[in-house]
Enzyme design. Structure first.
Site, PDB file in Angstrom:
ATOM      1  N   THR A  43      39.500  73.869  77.126  1.00  0.00           N
ATOM      2  CA  THR A  43      39.089  75.064  77.859  1.00  0.00           C
ATOM      3  C   THR A  43      38.465  74.696  79.204  1.00  0.00           C
ATOM      4  O   THR A  43      38.033  73.560  79.418  1.00  0.00           O
ATOM      5  CB  THR A  43      38.048  75.853  77.041  1.00  0.00           C
ATOM      6  OG1 THR A  43      36.950  74.968  76.742  1.00  0.00           O
ATOM      7  CG2 THR A  43      38.646  76.375  75.742  1.00  0.00           C
ATOM      8  N   ASN A  90      34.501  69.888  62.884  1.00  0.00           N
ATOM      9  CA  ASN A  90      34.281  71.293  63.203  1.00  0.00           C
ATOM     10  C   ASN A  90      35.576  72.095  63.320  1.00  0.00           C
ATOM     11  O   ASN A  90      35.565  73.309  63.120  1.00  0.00           O
ATOM     12  CB  ASN A  90      33.481  71.399  64.510  1.00  0.00           C
ATOM     13  CG  ASN A  90      33.318  72.823  64.979  1.00  0.00           C
ATOM     14  OD1 ASN A  90      32.632  73.622  64.343  1.00  0.00           O
ATOM     15  ND2 ASN A  90      33.968  73.168  66.088  1.00  0.00           N
ATOM     16  N   SER A 143      30.732  76.543  55.641  1.00  0.00           N
ATOM     17  CA  SER A 143      30.475  77.971  55.782  1.00  0.00           C
ATOM     18  C   SER A 143      29.779  78.500  54.549  1.00  0.00           C
ATOM     19  O   SER A 143      29.961  77.983  53.443  1.00  0.00           O
ATOM     20  CB  SER A 143      31.801  78.726  55.982  1.00  0.00           C
ATOM     21  OG  SER A 143      31.617  80.116  55.878  1.00  0.00           O
ATOM     22  N   TYR A 156      40.349  80.215  52.945  1.00  0.00           N
ATOM     23  CA  TYR A 156      39.330  79.667  53.847  1.00  0.00           C
ATOM     24  C   TYR A 156      38.119  79.179  53.049  1.00  0.00           C
ATOM     25  O   TYR A 156      37.628  78.061  53.252  1.00  0.00           O
ATOM     26  CB  TYR A 156      38.919  80.742  54.855  1.00  0.00           C
ATOM     27  CG  TYR A 156      37.853  80.312  55.837  1.00  0.00           C
ATOM     28  CD1 TYR A 156      38.191  79.627  56.999  1.00  0.00           C
ATOM     29  CD2 TYR A 156      36.505  80.604  55.615  1.00  0.00           C
ATOM     30  CE1 TYR A 156      37.219  79.243  57.916  1.00  0.00           C
ATOM     31  CE2 TYR A 156      35.528  80.218  56.514  1.00  0.00           C
ATOM     32  CZ  TYR A 156      35.884  79.540  57.661  1.00  0.00           C
ATOM     33  OH  TYR A 156      34.927  79.147  58.553  1.00  0.00           O
ATOM     34  N   LYS A 160      36.462  75.301  52.643  1.00  0.00           N
ATOM     35  CA  LYS A 160      35.075  74.993  52.979  1.00  0.00           C
ATOM     36  C   LYS A 160      34.325  74.480  51.745  1.00  0.00           C
ATOM     37  O   LYS A 160      33.473  73.584  51.855  1.00  0.00           O
ATOM     38  CB  LYS A 160      34.384  76.223  53.579  1.00  0.00           C
ATOM     39  CG  LYS A 160      34.958  76.650  54.928  1.00  0.00           C
ATOM     40  CD  LYS A 160      34.896  75.520  55.954  1.00  0.00           C
ATOM     41  CE  LYS A 160      35.298  75.959  57.340  1.00  0.00           C
ATOM     42  NZ  LYS A 160      35.178  74.885  58.352  1.00  0.00           N
TER      43      LYS A 160
END
Length: 246
Positions: A43, A90, A143, A156, A160
Protein backbone atom coordinates in the site's frame (compact mmCIF):
# COMPACT_ATOMS: atom_id res chain seq x y z
CA UNK A 1 13.14 -16.60 33.67
CA UNK A 2 12.93 -15.76 29.99
CA UNK A 3 15.91 -13.40 30.00
CA UNK A 4 17.73 -16.08 28.00
CA UNK A 5 15.52 -15.07 25.04
CA UNK A 6 16.66 -11.58 24.00
CA UNK A 7 14.37 -9.00 22.41
CA UNK A 8 13.72 -9.56 18.72
CA UNK A 9 15.95 -7.42 16.51
CA UNK A 10 14.66 -8.26 13.00
CA UNK A 11 10.91 -8.91 12.88
CA UNK A 12 9.05 -10.38 9.90
CA UNK A 13 5.38 -9.30 9.69
CA UNK A 14 3.00 -10.99 7.25
CA UNK A 15 0.02 -8.96 6.07
CA UNK A 16 1.86 -5.80 7.03
CA UNK A 17 0.42 -3.36 4.52
CA UNK A 18 -2.79 -2.17 6.25
CA UNK A 19 -4.89 -2.40 9.39
CA UNK A 20 -3.36 -4.10 12.40
CA UNK A 21 -0.35 -5.35 10.42
CA UNK A 22 0.58 -1.83 9.32
CA UNK A 23 0.09 -0.55 12.88
CA UNK A 24 2.46 -3.25 14.20
CA UNK A 25 5.08 -2.40 11.56
CA UNK A 26 4.81 1.33 12.34
CA UNK A 27 5.13 0.73 16.08
CA UNK A 28 8.17 -1.55 15.81
CA UNK A 29 9.95 0.91 13.51
CA UNK A 30 9.32 3.70 15.99
CA UNK A 31 10.91 1.47 18.66
CA UNK A 32 14.06 1.20 16.54
CA UNK A 33 13.51 -2.40 15.42
CA UNK A 34 14.34 -3.61 11.92
CA UNK A 35 11.18 -4.86 10.20
CA UNK A 36 10.41 -6.85 7.08
CA UNK A 37 6.80 -6.68 5.91
CA UNK A 38 5.02 -8.37 3.06
CA UNK A 39 1.49 -8.50 1.74
CA UNK A 40 -0.18 -9.28 -1.56
CA UNK A 41 -0.35 -5.55 -2.26
CA UNK A 42 2.14 -2.98 -1.01
CA UNK A 43 0.00 0.00 0.00
CA UNK A 44 1.02 3.66 -0.29
CA UNK A 45 1.18 3.75 3.53
CA UNK A 46 3.75 0.94 3.62
CA UNK A 47 5.72 2.57 0.78
CA UNK A 48 5.79 5.83 2.75
CA UNK A 49 7.16 3.99 5.80
CA UNK A 50 9.87 2.43 3.63
CA UNK A 51 10.92 5.92 2.53
CA UNK A 52 10.92 7.18 6.12
CA UNK A 53 12.92 4.20 7.46
CA UNK A 54 15.10 3.13 4.51
CA UNK A 55 17.62 1.27 6.68
CA UNK A 56 15.08 -0.38 8.97
CA UNK A 57 12.19 -1.50 6.74
CA UNK A 58 12.23 -3.95 3.87
CA UNK A 59 8.84 -4.37 2.21
CA UNK A 60 7.67 -6.58 -0.63
CA UNK A 61 4.61 -7.72 -2.56
CA UNK A 62 4.29 -11.44 -1.78
CA UNK A 63 1.30 -13.77 -1.52
CA UNK A 64 1.66 -15.88 1.63
CA UNK A 65 0.32 -18.86 -0.34
CA UNK A 66 3.23 -18.64 -2.81
CA UNK A 67 5.74 -20.66 -0.80
CA UNK A 68 8.77 -20.18 -3.12
CA UNK A 69 8.17 -16.40 -3.19
CA UNK A 70 7.83 -16.27 0.59
CA UNK A 71 11.05 -18.21 1.09
CA UNK A 72 12.90 -16.01 -1.41
CA UNK A 73 11.62 -12.93 0.46
CA UNK A 74 12.90 -14.28 3.80
CA UNK A 75 16.36 -14.95 2.30
CA UNK A 76 16.48 -11.42 0.88
CA UNK A 77 15.47 -10.01 4.27
CA UNK A 78 18.36 -11.89 5.89
CA UNK A 79 20.87 -10.43 3.45
CA UNK A 80 19.34 -6.94 3.71
CA UNK A 81 18.50 -6.53 7.41
CA UNK A 82 20.08 -9.55 9.12
CA UNK A 83 18.82 -12.88 10.49
CA UNK A 84 15.12 -12.93 11.38
CA UNK A 85 14.56 -13.56 15.10
CA UNK A 86 10.96 -12.36 15.38
CA UNK A 87 7.85 -13.41 13.46
CA UNK A 88 4.33 -11.95 13.51
CA UNK A 89 1.82 -14.15 11.68
CA UNK A 90 -0.83 -11.59 10.82
CA UNK A 91 -1.86 -12.31 7.21
CA UNK A 92 -5.37 -13.76 6.95
CA UNK A 93 -8.55 -13.61 4.91
CA UNK A 94 -12.01 -13.25 6.39
CA UNK A 95 -15.37 -14.93 5.97
CA UNK A 96 -18.91 -13.59 6.02
CA UNK A 97 -21.04 -16.51 4.89
CA UNK A 98 -22.94 -19.24 6.69
CA UNK A 99 -21.15 -22.59 6.55
CA UNK A 100 -23.89 -24.17 4.40
CA UNK A 101 -23.44 -21.36 1.87
CA UNK A 102 -19.63 -21.43 1.77
CA UNK A 103 -18.20 -23.24 -1.25
CA UNK A 104 -15.68 -26.04 -0.85
CA UNK A 105 -13.18 -23.91 -2.76
CA UNK A 106 -13.67 -21.01 -0.37
CA UNK A 107 -13.20 -23.33 2.62
CA UNK A 108 -9.90 -24.52 1.14
CA UNK A 109 -8.78 -20.91 0.53
CA UNK A 110 -9.51 -19.86 4.11
CA UNK A 111 -7.75 -22.88 5.63
CA UNK A 112 -4.77 -22.57 3.28
CA UNK A 113 -4.29 -18.82 3.86
CA UNK A 114 -5.06 -18.65 7.59
CA UNK A 115 -3.63 -21.94 8.86
CA UNK A 116 -1.48 -23.93 6.43
CA UNK A 117 0.49 -20.96 5.06
CA UNK A 118 1.39 -19.40 8.44
CA UNK A 119 2.42 -22.80 9.80
CA UNK A 120 4.64 -23.29 6.74
CA UNK A 121 6.16 -19.82 7.15
CA UNK A 122 6.75 -20.47 10.85
CA UNK A 123 8.49 -23.76 10.04
CA UNK A 124 10.75 -22.10 7.45
CA UNK A 125 11.71 -19.18 9.73
CA UNK A 126 12.28 -21.45 12.73
CA UNK A 127 14.52 -23.83 10.80
CA UNK A 128 16.75 -20.94 9.71
CA UNK A 129 16.67 -19.34 13.17
CA UNK A 130 17.64 -22.54 14.98
CA UNK A 131 20.27 -23.48 12.39
CA UNK A 132 22.03 -20.19 13.17
CA UNK A 133 21.84 -20.90 16.92
CA UNK A 134 19.49 -17.97 17.46
CA UNK A 135 16.72 -17.55 20.00
CA UNK A 136 13.58 -15.69 19.06
CA UNK A 137 9.96 -14.70 19.43
CA UNK A 138 6.77 -15.66 17.60
CA UNK A 139 3.45 -13.83 17.86
CA UNK A 140 0.40 -15.30 16.14
CA UNK A 141 -2.50 -12.92 15.53
CA UNK A 142 -5.64 -14.98 16.09
CA UNK A 143 -9.14 -13.89 17.14
CA UNK A 144 -11.77 -14.06 19.83
CA UNK A 145 -13.66 -16.13 17.24
CA UNK A 146 -11.38 -19.06 18.16
CA UNK A 147 -12.91 -19.12 21.65
CA UNK A 148 -16.50 -18.08 21.09
CA UNK A 149 -19.01 -18.99 18.42
CA UNK A 150 -20.18 -16.51 15.79
CA UNK A 151 -22.44 -17.25 12.81
CA UNK A 152 -20.85 -16.80 9.41
CA UNK A 153 -17.35 -17.49 10.70
CA UNK A 154 -17.12 -21.28 10.94
CA UNK A 155 -14.03 -21.85 8.78
CA UNK A 156 -12.37 -18.62 9.91
CA UNK A 157 -12.88 -19.59 13.56
CA UNK A 158 -11.49 -23.07 12.88
CA UNK A 159 -8.27 -21.62 11.45
CA UNK A 160 -7.81 -19.20 14.34
CA UNK A 161 -8.46 -21.99 16.85
CA UNK A 162 -5.86 -24.04 15.02
CA UNK A 163 -3.30 -21.24 15.38
CA UNK A 164 -4.09 -20.93 19.10
CA UNK A 165 -3.47 -24.66 19.53
CA UNK A 166 -0.29 -24.49 17.45
CA UNK A 167 0.97 -21.66 19.69
CA UNK A 168 0.72 -23.86 22.78
CA UNK A 169 2.40 -26.82 21.12
CA UNK A 170 5.18 -24.66 19.65
CA UNK A 171 5.97 -23.29 23.10
CA UNK A 172 6.39 -26.85 24.40
CA UNK A 173 8.29 -28.06 21.35
CA UNK A 174 10.76 -25.17 21.30
CA UNK A 175 11.73 -25.64 24.94
CA UNK A 176 12.25 -21.98 25.74
CA UNK A 177 14.59 -21.23 22.83
CA UNK A 178 11.75 -19.36 21.16
CA UNK A 179 8.85 -17.72 23.00
CA UNK A 180 5.61 -18.46 21.13
CA UNK A 181 2.44 -16.56 22.00
CA UNK A 182 -0.75 -15.33 20.39
CA UNK A 183 -2.91 -12.23 20.64
CA UNK A 184 -6.65 -12.67 20.14
CA UNK A 185 -8.29 -9.33 19.40
CA UNK A 186 -12.01 -8.82 19.66
CA UNK A 187 -13.80 -7.56 16.59
CA UNK A 188 -12.19 -4.41 15.28
CA UNK A 189 -14.49 -1.43 15.13
CA UNK A 190 -13.89 -1.11 11.39
CA UNK A 191 -14.81 -4.76 10.75
CA UNK A 192 -17.91 -4.62 12.92
CA UNK A 193 -19.28 -1.43 11.42
CA UNK A 194 -18.88 -2.88 7.93
CA UNK A 195 -21.20 -5.85 8.53
CA UNK A 196 -23.52 -4.74 11.36
CA UNK A 197 -26.15 -2.06 11.61
CA UNK A 198 -25.69 0.83 14.02
CA UNK A 199 -28.20 -0.63 16.49
CA UNK A 200 -26.29 -3.92 16.78
CA UNK A 201 -23.03 -2.02 17.04
CA UNK A 202 -24.35 0.14 19.88
CA UNK A 203 -25.64 -2.95 21.69
CA UNK A 204 -22.21 -4.63 21.51
CA UNK A 205 -20.50 -1.48 22.78
CA UNK A 206 -22.95 -1.34 25.72
CA UNK A 207 -22.09 -4.96 26.59
CA UNK A 208 -18.35 -4.22 26.56
CA UNK A 209 -17.17 -3.17 30.05
CA UNK A 210 -14.56 -0.75 28.69
CA UNK A 211 -17.23 0.86 26.52
CA UNK A 212 -15.45 0.61 23.18
CA UNK A 213 -14.65 -1.93 20.51
CA UNK A 214 -11.11 -3.09 19.77
CA UNK A 215 -8.80 -0.80 17.81
CA UNK A 216 -5.35 -1.64 16.41
CA UNK A 217 -3.76 0.69 18.99
CA UNK A 218 -5.17 -1.56 21.75
CA UNK A 219 -3.33 -4.57 20.34
CA UNK A 220 -0.02 -3.04 19.26
CA UNK A 221 1.48 -2.55 22.76
CA UNK A 222 0.81 -6.20 23.61
CA UNK A 223 2.52 -7.41 20.43
CA UNK A 224 5.48 -5.13 21.18
CA UNK A 225 5.73 -6.52 24.72
CA UNK A 226 5.72 -10.12 23.49
CA UNK A 227 8.46 -9.34 20.94
CA UNK A 228 10.70 -7.05 22.96
CA UNK A 229 10.13 -7.25 26.71
CA UNK A 230 11.74 -9.60 29.19
CA UNK A 231 8.68 -11.61 30.20
CA UNK A 232 8.11 -15.21 31.18
CA UNK A 233 5.02 -15.34 28.96
CA UNK A 234 5.10 -18.39 26.70
CA UNK A 235 2.44 -20.51 25.00
CA UNK A 236 -0.32 -18.06 25.90
CA UNK A 237 -3.26 -16.56 24.01
CA UNK A 238 -3.86 -13.00 25.25
CA UNK A 239 -7.41 -11.79 24.59
CA UNK A 240 -7.76 -8.08 23.87
CA UNK A 241 -11.44 -7.18 23.68
CA UNK A 242 -12.29 -4.99 26.64
CA UNK A 243 -13.87 -8.00 28.40
CA UNK A 244 -16.66 -8.15 25.80
CA UNK A 245 -16.36 -11.94 25.73
CA UNK A 246 -16.36 -12.49 29.50
Amino acid sequence: MSESVPPASVVLVSGGSRGLGLAIVTDLLAAGIKVAAFARTVTPELTALASKYPDHLYAGSVDINDSPAVQAFVRTVESTLGPVDGLVNNAAIGQDSLHVHTSAERLEDIIQTNLTAPLSLTRFVLRRMLAKGLKGRIVNVTSICAQRGYPGLVAYSATKGGMDAATRSLARELGGRVLANAVAPGFFASEMSAVLGQNQLDQIVRRTPTGHLTEPEDVVPVVRMLLLDNTNINGQVLVIDGAASI
